[in-house]
Motif scaffolding. Structure first.
Motif, PDB file in Angstrom:
ATOM      1  N   SER A 208     -18.255 -75.448 -51.988  1.00 52.14           N
ATOM      2  CA  SER A 208     -19.408 -75.411 -50.796  1.00 52.14           C
ATOM      3  C   SER A 208     -19.491 -76.981 -50.480  1.00 52.14           C
ATOM      4  CB  SER A 208     -20.670 -74.888 -51.623  1.00 52.14           C
ATOM      5  OG  SER A 208     -20.865 -75.681 -52.687  1.00 52.14           O
ATOM      6  N   VAL A 209     -19.990 -76.892 -49.432  1.00 48.49           N
ATOM      7  CA  VAL A 209     -20.151 -78.115 -48.677  1.00 48.49           C
ATOM      8  C   VAL A 209     -21.531 -78.225 -47.961  1.00 48.49           C
ATOM      9  CG1 VAL A 209     -19.525 -80.060 -46.947  1.00 48.49           C
ATOM     10  CG2 VAL A 209     -17.863 -78.696 -47.970  1.00 48.49           C
ATOM     11  N   ILE A 363      -6.436 -74.125 -34.162  1.00 46.60           N
ATOM     12  CA  ILE A 363      -7.835 -74.073 -34.309  1.00 46.60           C
ATOM     13  C   ILE A 363      -8.253 -74.760 -35.265  1.00 46.60           C
ATOM     14  CG2 ILE A 363      -8.445 -71.522 -33.228  1.00 46.60           C
ATOM     15  CD1 ILE A 363      -7.893 -70.315 -35.952  1.00 46.60           C
ATOM     16  N   ALA A 364      -9.711 -75.101 -35.199  1.00 43.83           N
ATOM     17  CA  ALA A 364     -10.273 -76.269 -36.096  1.00 43.83           C
ATOM     18  C   ALA A 364     -10.601 -75.590 -37.571  1.00 43.83           C
ATOM     19  CB  ALA A 364     -11.559 -76.851 -35.408  1.00 43.83           C
ATOM     20  N   ASN A 365     -10.154 -76.344 -38.419  1.00 43.44           N
ATOM     21  CA  ASN A 365     -10.485 -76.138 -39.891  1.00 43.44           C
ATOM     22  C   ASN A 365     -11.869 -76.309 -40.174  1.00 43.44           C
ATOM     23  OD1 ASN A 365      -7.834 -74.977 -40.616  1.00 43.44           O
ATOM     24  ND2 ASN A 365      -7.294 -77.071 -40.960  1.00 43.44           N
ATOM     25  N   LEU A 366     -12.842 -75.470 -39.941  1.00 45.31           N
ATOM     26  CA  LEU A 366     -14.237 -75.473 -39.995  1.00 45.31           C
ATOM     27  C   LEU A 366     -14.991 -74.635 -40.992  1.00 45.31           C
ATOM     28  CD1 LEU A 366     -15.303 -75.858 -36.190  1.00 45.31           C
ATOM     29  CD2 LEU A 366     -15.891 -77.675 -38.057  1.00 45.31           C
ATOM     30  N   GLU A 367     -14.131 -73.838 -41.806  1.00 49.83           N
ATOM     31  CA  GLU A 367     -14.768 -73.241 -42.971  1.00 49.83           C
ATOM     32  C   GLU A 367     -15.830 -73.877 -43.643  1.00 49.83           C
ATOM     33  OE1 GLU A 367     -11.595 -73.003 -42.050  1.00 49.83           O
ATOM     34  OE2 GLU A 367     -11.751 -71.084 -40.665  1.00 49.83           O
ATOM     35  N   GLY A 368     -16.833 -73.075 -43.799  1.00 46.91           N
ATOM     36  CA  GLY A 368     -17.938 -73.714 -44.726  1.00 46.91           C
ATOM     37  C   GLY A 368     -18.667 -74.834 -44.393  1.00 46.91           C
ATOM     38  N   TRP A 377     -13.982 -75.374 -26.937  1.00 41.80           N
ATOM     39  CA  TRP A 377     -12.957 -74.950 -27.977  1.00 41.80           C
ATOM     40  C   TRP A 377     -13.048 -74.821 -29.312  1.00 41.80           C
ATOM     41  CZ3 TRP A 377     -12.411 -78.479 -23.831  1.00 41.80           C
ATOM     42  CH2 TRP A 377     -11.886 -77.887 -22.828  1.00 41.80           C
ATOM     43  N   GLY A 378     -14.206 -75.178 -29.813  1.00 40.60           N
ATOM     44  CA  GLY A 378     -14.596 -74.949 -31.184  1.00 40.60           C
ATOM     45  C   GLY A 378     -14.310 -76.321 -32.100  1.00 40.60           C
ATOM     46  N   TYR A 379     -14.327 -77.508 -31.302  1.00 38.92           N
ATOM     47  CA  TYR A 379     -14.108 -78.746 -32.116  1.00 38.92           C
ATOM     48  C   TYR A 379     -15.306 -79.556 -32.269  1.00 38.92           C
ATOM     49  CZ  TYR A 379      -9.011 -77.642 -32.019  1.00 38.92           C
ATOM     50  OH  TYR A 379      -7.911 -76.988 -31.811  1.00 38.92           O
ATOM     51  N   ILE A 399      -9.750 -82.307 -35.899  1.00 35.77           N
ATOM     52  CA  ILE A 399     -10.780 -81.692 -35.988  1.00 35.77           C
ATOM     53  C   ILE A 399     -11.849 -81.787 -34.777  1.00 35.77           C
ATOM     54  CG2 ILE A 399     -11.962 -83.223 -37.559  1.00 35.77           C
ATOM     55  CD1 ILE A 399     -12.220 -79.304 -37.805  1.00 35.77           C
ATOM     56  N   LYS A 400     -11.760 -83.209 -34.299  1.00 31.37           N
ATOM     57  CA  LYS A 400     -12.965 -83.700 -33.401  1.00 31.37           C
ATOM     58  C   LYS A 400     -12.492 -83.292 -31.876  1.00 31.37           C
ATOM     59  CE  LYS A 400     -13.140 -88.169 -31.739  1.00 31.37           C
ATOM     60  NZ  LYS A 400     -14.181 -87.722 -30.810  1.00 31.37           N
ATOM     61  N   SER A 401     -13.516 -83.171 -31.226  1.00 29.27           N
ATOM     62  CA  SER A 401     -13.355 -82.719 -29.688  1.00 29.27           C
ATOM     63  C   SER A 401     -12.444 -84.099 -28.959  1.00 29.27           C
ATOM     64  CB  SER A 401     -14.774 -82.707 -28.975  1.00 29.27           C
ATOM     65  OG  SER A 401     -14.509 -82.637 -27.594  1.00 29.27           O
TER      66      SER A 401
END
Ligand SMILES: Cc1cc2nc3c(=O)[nH]c(=O)nc-3n(C[C@H](O)[C@H](O)[C@H](O)COP(=O)(O)OP(=O)(O)OC[C@H]3O[C@@H](n4cnc5c(N)ncnc54)[C@H](O)[C@@H]3O)c2cc1C
Length: 427
Positions: A208-209, A363-368, A377-379, A399-401
Motif C-alpha cells: 500500500s501507498v 498507460i501510466a503505472n498508477l495502481e494504488g 491521458w491519465g498521466y 508517469i508524468k504528463s
C-alpha cells in the motif's frame, strides 16, 4: 556472515544440503544486481526460518559442475530441499520475498509456518525521501538526493533499471559515441545511485501507498516513511483489448521485442503499431524473423524519419496501412492469426504468422496511487518543479504528463524533482 546462512563449496553439498531435513540453497554470483537484491531478503528470512530450514549459499562460477548437474544456468537461483530431494519451485532472476516464503512455508508445513509468521516483527524505516520506481527518473533523482545527504530509499517492484534495462540498444543518450546496450546503461545508473548511498528495496511487493502520510508498505512487514515522496513508476504497454489478447498473451502475443524476438528466428511475425517504439522494435525483430507484416491504423507511419527510412529499406517488411486488429486467433501450437479490419471499407481479412508483437502506446503505472490530478491521458500533472497536487508528493519521468518520453527527459525530471525536494527540505 549475516543471518543464519552457511556458505559452502561443492564438496560440502552432501552434508550441508542433502543430509539436512529441510534446506534452501542459493546459487549466487558476484557483480550480479539480482543476487544483491536477493541477499537483502535471504538474510532476514534466514533469521526467521533458520531454526527449521538450513540456509546455504554457494558461488555458482566457483562450483560450475554442481550447478550444471542441478540444471542451474543463471544467478541467483534458489533450490528448496526436503530430505535431500529438490521440491517446490526453482526460483531465479528478480525473486520476490513472497515467492521464497511460499516455498519455505511449504517446507515447514502450514502449522509451523503460521507460528513462524506470527513472530515476524514489523519494521519501520524513516527516510527523507522515498522514491517509487527505479528507472532513469527515479535513479537520477536518487543520485542527486543522496549527494545532497538526504536519506533516500528507492522501492521497485522489479529490479532497478526500468525500460532501459530491456532496451536492446540506446543510441541517443548523450556521452556515448557508439550505441549502448540498455542493460549496461541501466546497470551503471543503478550502481551510481547505490555508490552515492541510495538504499534499494528491489523486486519487492508494494502492499500500500499512503500519499498523504508519504508511507509505503512493502513485503507485508516493512513500512517506509518519507518526508517527501517521488513517484517515478513509468508506464507499461497498452493492450489492444480485443478477443484473444488475454488468452494468448505471453504465448504467441508479446509486448517486448528485446525479451521475445529471439524466439522467432526465421519465422513470420506480425507487428501492430506504427509509432517510434513499433518501428524500432520491428527493426530489431527483423534481425531474427523471416518476414514482418506491420499493421497500422493510419495511412502512414508516425515514427521518426530515420526509423522510417530504415524500415522501408528492409526487404523483409510488408505494410498493411489503414487497418485495425479486431481479434487474435490461434492455430495449433505455433500459428497465430490477426483479424484486421480495413478502416476505409470495413472489410475484414486474416493475416497469419507465428507470433504477434503489439506496440500501440503506453498507460501510466498508477495502481494504488489515489487522488492525484491527471491529464486527459491519465498521466500525473505537475508544476515545473515536479510537484503534484498532493503536498510533498512529486512525480518524474514517463508517469508524468509531458510531450516526449525519453531517457533524457526522464533524467531531466528526476534532476528537477530532486533539486526542488532538496531545497524544500533545507528551508
Ligand atoms: C521498447 C522501448 C525502447 C525505448 N528506446 C529508447 C531509446 O532508445 N532512447 C530513449 O531515450 N528512450 C527510449 N525509450 C523510452 C525510455 O525507456 C523511457 O522514456 C524511460 O525509461 C522512462 O523512464 P522512467 O524512469 O520514467 O520509467 P521506467 O523506465 O518505465 O521505470 C519505471 C520503474 O518503476 C517501477 N515500477 C512500476 N510500478 C511500480 C510501483 N507500483 N512501485 C514501485 N516501482 C514501480 C518499474 O519496475 C520500473 O523499474 C524506449 C522505451 C521503450 C518501451
Amino acid at each position: 556472515m549475516a543471518g543464519k546462512i552457511r556458505e559452502i563449496n561443492a564438496n560440502e553439498y552432501r552434508e550441508a544440503v542433502l543430509d539436512q531435513k529441510l534446506a534452501v540453497l542459493d546459487f549466487y554470483s558476484t557483480e550480479c544486481p539480482p543476487c544483491e537484491a536477493l541477499a537483502a531478503k535471504f538474510e532476514p528470512l534466514s533469521e526467521i526460518y533458520g531454526d527449521d530450514v538450513a540456509f546455504v549459499k554457494i558461488f555458482r562460477q566457483g562450483n560450475r559442475e554442481l550447478a550444471t548437474e542441478l540444471g542451474v544456468t543463471g544467478s541467483p537461483t534458489l533450490l528448496f530441499y526436503r530430505n535431500g530431494e529438490i521440491v517446490g519451485d526453482k526460483l531465479s532472476g528478480g525473486i520476490k520475498r513472497s515467492e521464497i516464503m511460499k516455498n519455505l512455508d511449504a517446507l515447514v508445513g502450514d502449522q509451523r509456518a503460521e507460528e513462524i509468521k506470527a513472530g515476524i516483527e514489523p519494521v519501520e524505516t524513516d527516510a527523507d525521501v522515498v522514491i517509487l520506481g527505479g528507472g532513469p527518473a527515479g535513479l537520477t533523482a536518487g543520485v542527486y538526493l543522496a549527494q545532497a545527504r538526504l536519506k533516500t530509499v528507492l522501492v521497485d517492484i522489479a529490479l532497478p533499471g526500468g525500460y532501459v534495462a530491456t532496451t536492446h540498444q540506446v543510441s541517443n543518450y548523450p556521452g556515448f559515441i557508439e550505441p549502448q546496450n540498455g542493460m549496461m546503461l541501466s546497470h551503471y545508473m543503478s550502481e551510481q545511485a547505490k555508490e552515492n548511498g541510495v538504499e534499494f528495496r528491489a523486486a519487492v511487493e508494494v502492499n500500500s501507498v499512503d500519499l498523504d502520510k508519504k508511507t509505503v508498505k512493502i513485503d507485508g512487514f516493512e513500512t517506509i516513511r518519507g518526508k517527501r515522496l517521488l513517484i517515478a513508476t513509468g508506464s507499461r504497454p497498452r493492450p489492444l483489448g480485443i478477443p484473444g489478447e488475454l488468452e494468448f498473451r505471453g504465448d504467441g502475443i508479446s509486448y517486448c521485442a528485446t525479451c521475445d524476438a529471439k524466439y522467432f528466428d526465421d519465422k513470420d511475425v506480425i507487428v501492430i503499431g506504427g509509432g517510434n517504439s513499433a518501428i524500432e522494435e520491428a527493426l530489431f525483430i527483423s534481425k531474427f524473423a523471416k518476414s514482418i507484416t506491420i499493421i497500422h491504423q493510419f495511412e502512414e507511419l508516425q515514427a521518426n524519419k530515420v526509423a522510417q527510412e530504415k524500415i522501408f529499406a528492409d526487404k523483409k517488411v510488408n505494410f498493411l496501412f489503414s487497418h485495425e486488429p479486431r481479434e487474435f486467433k490461434r492455430y495449433g501450437t505455433m500459428d497465430m492469426g490477426v483479424v484486421a479490419e480495413d478502416l476505409k471499407t470495413g472489410e475484414q481479412k486474416e493475416i497469419r504468422g507465428h507470433g504477434v508483437f503489439v506496440f500501440i502506446g503506453f498507460i501510466a503505472n498508477l495502481e494504488g496511487l489515489d487522488n492525484l490530478d491527471l491529464d486527459q491521458w491519465g498521466y500525473i500533472t505537475t508544476d515545473a518543479e515536479m510537484r503534484t497536487n498532493i503536498d510533498g508528493v512529486y512525480a518524474a519521468g514517463d508517469i508524468k504528463s509531458k510531450m516526449y518520453r525519453q531517457i533524457t527527459t526522464a533524467v531531466n525530471d528526476g534532476t528537477v524533482a530532486a533539486i526542488s525536494i532538496s531545497k524544500e527540505l533545507s528551508e
